[in-house]
Design a protein around this motif. Structure first.
Motif, PDB file in Angstrom:
ATOM      1  N   ASP A  51     101.851  64.068  57.754  1.00 50.68           N
ATOM      2  CA  ASP A  51     101.910  64.500  59.155  1.00 50.68           C
ATOM      3  C   ASP A  51     100.578  65.078  59.619  1.00 50.68           C
ATOM      4  N   LEU A  52      99.951  65.888  58.786  1.00 54.23           N
ATOM      5  CA  LEU A  52      98.677  66.491  59.172  1.00 54.23           C
ATOM      6  C   LEU A  52      97.623  65.420  59.398  1.00 54.23           C
ATOM      7  N   TYR A  53      97.598  64.416  58.531  1.00 58.02           N
ATOM      8  CA  TYR A  53      96.668  63.309  58.733  1.00 58.02           C
ATOM      9  C   TYR A  53      96.940  62.631  60.081  1.00 58.02           C
ATOM     10  N   GLU A  54      98.194  62.340  60.361  1.00 59.60           N
ATOM     11  CA  GLU A  54      98.548  61.668  61.621  1.00 59.60           C
ATOM     12  C   GLU A  54      98.074  62.482  62.823  1.00 59.60           C
ATOM     13  N   ILE A  55      98.270  63.771  62.768  1.00 55.69           N
ATOM     14  CA  ILE A  55      97.884  64.647  63.875  1.00 55.69           C
ATOM     15  C   ILE A  55      96.364  64.699  64.007  1.00 55.69           C
ATOM     16  N   GLN A  56      95.672  64.984  62.920  1.00 55.35           N
ATOM     17  CA  GLN A  56      94.212  65.129  62.988  1.00 55.35           C
ATOM     18  C   GLN A  56      93.521  63.817  63.353  1.00 55.35           C
ATOM     19  N   SER A  57      93.963  62.726  62.776  1.00 56.22           N
ATOM     20  CA  SER A  57      93.329  61.435  63.085  1.00 56.22           C
ATOM     21  C   SER A  57      93.554  61.069  64.547  1.00 56.22           C
ATOM     22  N   SER A  58      94.718  61.391  65.057  1.00 54.37           N
ATOM     23  CA  SER A  58      95.016  61.084  66.458  1.00 54.37           C
ATOM     24  C   SER A  58      94.206  61.962  67.400  1.00 54.37           C
ATOM     25  N   GLN A  59      93.977  63.210  67.027  1.00 53.80           N
ATOM     26  CA  GLN A  59      93.118  64.076  67.836  1.00 53.80           C
ATOM     27  C   GLN A  59      91.693  63.524  67.878  1.00 53.80           C
ATOM     28  N   ILE A  60      91.206  63.015  66.754  1.00 53.42           N
ATOM     29  CA  ILE A  60      89.871  62.419  66.714  1.00 53.42           C
ATOM     30  C   ILE A  60      89.817  61.216  67.652  1.00 53.42           C
ATOM     31  N   LEU A  61      90.828  60.371  67.570  1.00 51.32           N
ATOM     32  CA  LEU A  61      90.839  59.187  68.426  1.00 51.32           C
ATOM     33  C   LEU A  61      90.825  59.582  69.903  1.00 51.32           C
ATOM     34  N   LEU A  62      91.617  60.567  70.257  1.00 48.65           N
ATOM     35  CA  LEU A  62      91.704  60.983  71.663  1.00 48.65           C
ATOM     36  C   LEU A  62      90.375  61.520  72.188  1.00 48.65           C
ATOM     37  N   ASN A  63      89.516  61.987  71.298  1.00 46.72           N
ATOM     38  CA  ASN A  63      88.222  62.517  71.715  1.00 46.72           C
ATOM     39  C   ASN A  63      87.172  61.454  71.944  1.00 46.72           C
ATOM     40  N   GLY A  64      87.531  60.163  71.857  1.00 49.22           N
ATOM     41  CA  GLY A  64      86.480  59.182  72.064  1.00 49.22           C
ATOM     42  C   GLY A  64      86.933  57.804  72.477  1.00 49.22           C
ATOM     43  N   PRO A 102     100.836  72.602  55.661  1.00 50.57           N
ATOM     44  CA  PRO A 102     100.359  71.252  55.365  1.00 50.57           C
ATOM     45  C   PRO A 102      98.861  71.244  55.066  1.00 50.57           C
ATOM     46  N   ALA A 103      98.473  70.428  54.094  1.00 49.73           N
ATOM     47  CA  ALA A 103      97.069  70.272  53.706  1.00 49.73           C
ATOM     48  C   ALA A 103      96.824  68.801  53.387  1.00 49.73           C
ATOM     49  N   LEU A 104      95.650  68.324  53.740  1.00 47.36           N
ATOM     50  CA  LEU A 104      95.298  66.936  53.450  1.00 47.36           C
ATOM     51  C   LEU A 104      95.043  66.754  51.960  1.00 47.36           C
ATOM     52  N   ASP A 105      95.496  65.628  51.426  1.00 45.55           N
ATOM     53  CA  ASP A 105      95.115  65.286  50.059  1.00 45.55           C
ATOM     54  C   ASP A 105      93.708  64.678  50.129  1.00 45.55           C
ATOM     55  N   PRO A 106      93.025  64.517  49.003  1.00 44.95           N
ATOM     56  CA  PRO A 106      91.640  64.021  49.042  1.00 44.95           C
ATOM     57  C   PRO A 106      91.480  62.666  49.756  1.00 44.95           C
ATOM     58  N   ALA A 107      92.410  61.753  49.555  1.00 49.10           N
ATOM     59  CA  ALA A 107      92.291  60.435  50.193  1.00 49.10           C
ATOM     60  C   ALA A 107      92.382  60.547  51.710  1.00 49.10           C
ATOM     61  N   LYS A 108      93.295  61.351  52.191  1.00 46.17           N
ATOM     62  CA  LYS A 108      93.446  61.507  53.646  1.00 46.17           C
ATOM     63  C   LYS A 108      92.282  62.302  54.242  1.00 46.17           C
ATOM     64  N   ALA A 109      91.742  63.243  53.480  1.00 46.13           N
ATOM     65  CA  ALA A 109      90.558  63.971  53.955  1.00 46.13           C
ATOM     66  C   ALA A 109      89.382  63.005  54.119  1.00 46.13           C
ATOM     67  N   GLN A 110      89.259  62.053  53.192  1.00 47.75           N
ATOM     68  CA  GLN A 110      88.194  61.045  53.309  1.00 47.75           C
ATOM     69  C   GLN A 110      88.437  60.147  54.519  1.00 47.75           C
ATOM     70  N   MET A 111      89.679  59.794  54.764  1.00 49.91           N
ATOM     71  CA  MET A 111      90.006  58.970  55.930  1.00 49.91           C
ATOM     72  C   MET A 111      89.601  59.685  57.220  1.00 49.91           C
ATOM     73  N   ILE A 112      89.839  60.983  57.264  1.00 49.96           N
ATOM     74  CA  ILE A 112      89.451  61.771  58.444  1.00 49.96           C
ATOM     75  C   ILE A 112      87.925  61.757  58.589  1.00 49.96           C
ATOM     76  N   ARG A 113      87.207  61.954  57.495  1.00 47.73           N
ATOM     77  CA  ARG A 113      85.732  61.922  57.558  1.00 47.73           C
ATOM     78  C   ARG A 113      85.234  60.563  58.040  1.00 47.73           C
ATOM     79  N   ASP A 114      85.863  59.499  57.564  1.00 49.45           N
ATOM     80  CA  ASP A 114      85.474  58.155  57.987  1.00 49.45           C
ATOM     81  C   ASP A 114      85.683  57.970  59.488  1.00 49.45           C
ATOM     82  N   LEU A 115      86.801  58.465  59.994  1.00 48.74           N
ATOM     83  CA  LEU A 115      87.067  58.370  61.438  1.00 48.74           C
ATOM     84  C   LEU A 115      86.054  59.174  62.243  1.00 48.74           C
TER      85      LEU A 115
END
Length: 186
Positions: A51-64, A102-115
């Motif tokens: 869920d945290l990944y979904e929220i954070q990644s979507s916030q990133i998308l909305l910013n651009g 909620p906390a991101l696991d390493p794979a999802k944290a990398q996905m956020i960095r990539d986004l």
């Protein structure tokens, strides 16, 4: 009072989603059938990370992003995954667990960095492909826990998340065209 509000919000959210998943999500659910479910505490942690990944990644998308359909999808992700986090957290507490934030696991944290480093149309495409993979994982997690989990309160929370995540997965498949989401990931 807070429990009543959460229960009403969850019921409304669940009612808005199909009760029996169909389309590409049905294939993922079928693949998850009979899979061993994680222990209760692991399920809560994994669902929170998802869920945290979904929220954070979507916030990133909305910013651009300028893609209106993708922006609507991202807005829905923030709303729905905030609610599923609240539902799983409440169920964990009812079961006597103390859920961690909620906390991101390493794979999802990398996905956020990539986004965060991607730009424009490349970010939009990366977001879509990450969402397909993340929703496949979430659908498998919730389906297997609803089916094989060991804690009744969490099984109900997982079962209530399945149609929500299935709706998201099917929407992603439609965005990708002709069920491409069902063939991405595993």
């Amino acid at each position: 009072m807070q429990r009543l509000v959460l229960a009403a919000a969850a019921a409304a959210l669940i009612g808005a989603c199909a009760s029996t998943p169909s389309g590409p999500s049905a294939e993922v659910i079928a693949e998850a059938a009979g899979q061993a479910a994680p222990a209760a505490a692991d399920f809560v942690r994994m669902a929170g990370a998802s869920d945290l990944y979904e929220i954070q990644s979507s916030q990133i998308l909305l910013n651009g992003s300028e893609d209106e359909a993708l922006r609507r999808f991202a807005t829905m992700m923030i709303e729905h995954h905030t609610q599923t986090t609240a539902t799983v957290t409440a169920a964990a507490r009812q079961a006597g667990l103390t859920p961690p934030p909620p906390a991101l696991d390493p794979a999802k944290a990398q996905m956020i960095r990539d986004l965060q480093t991607a730009q424009g149309a490349a970010r939009d495409q990366l977001y879509r492909s990450q969402q397909i993979m993340a929703h496949r994982e979430a659908l498998t997690l919730h389906s297997s826990y609803a089916d094989q989990g060991d804690t009744p309160q969490l099984k109900r929370a997982a079962a209530s998340a399945v149609p929500i995540v299935a709706q998201h997965f099917n929407a992603l498949a439609a965005m990708e065209g002709d069920g491409a989401a069902s063939h991405t990931g595993h």
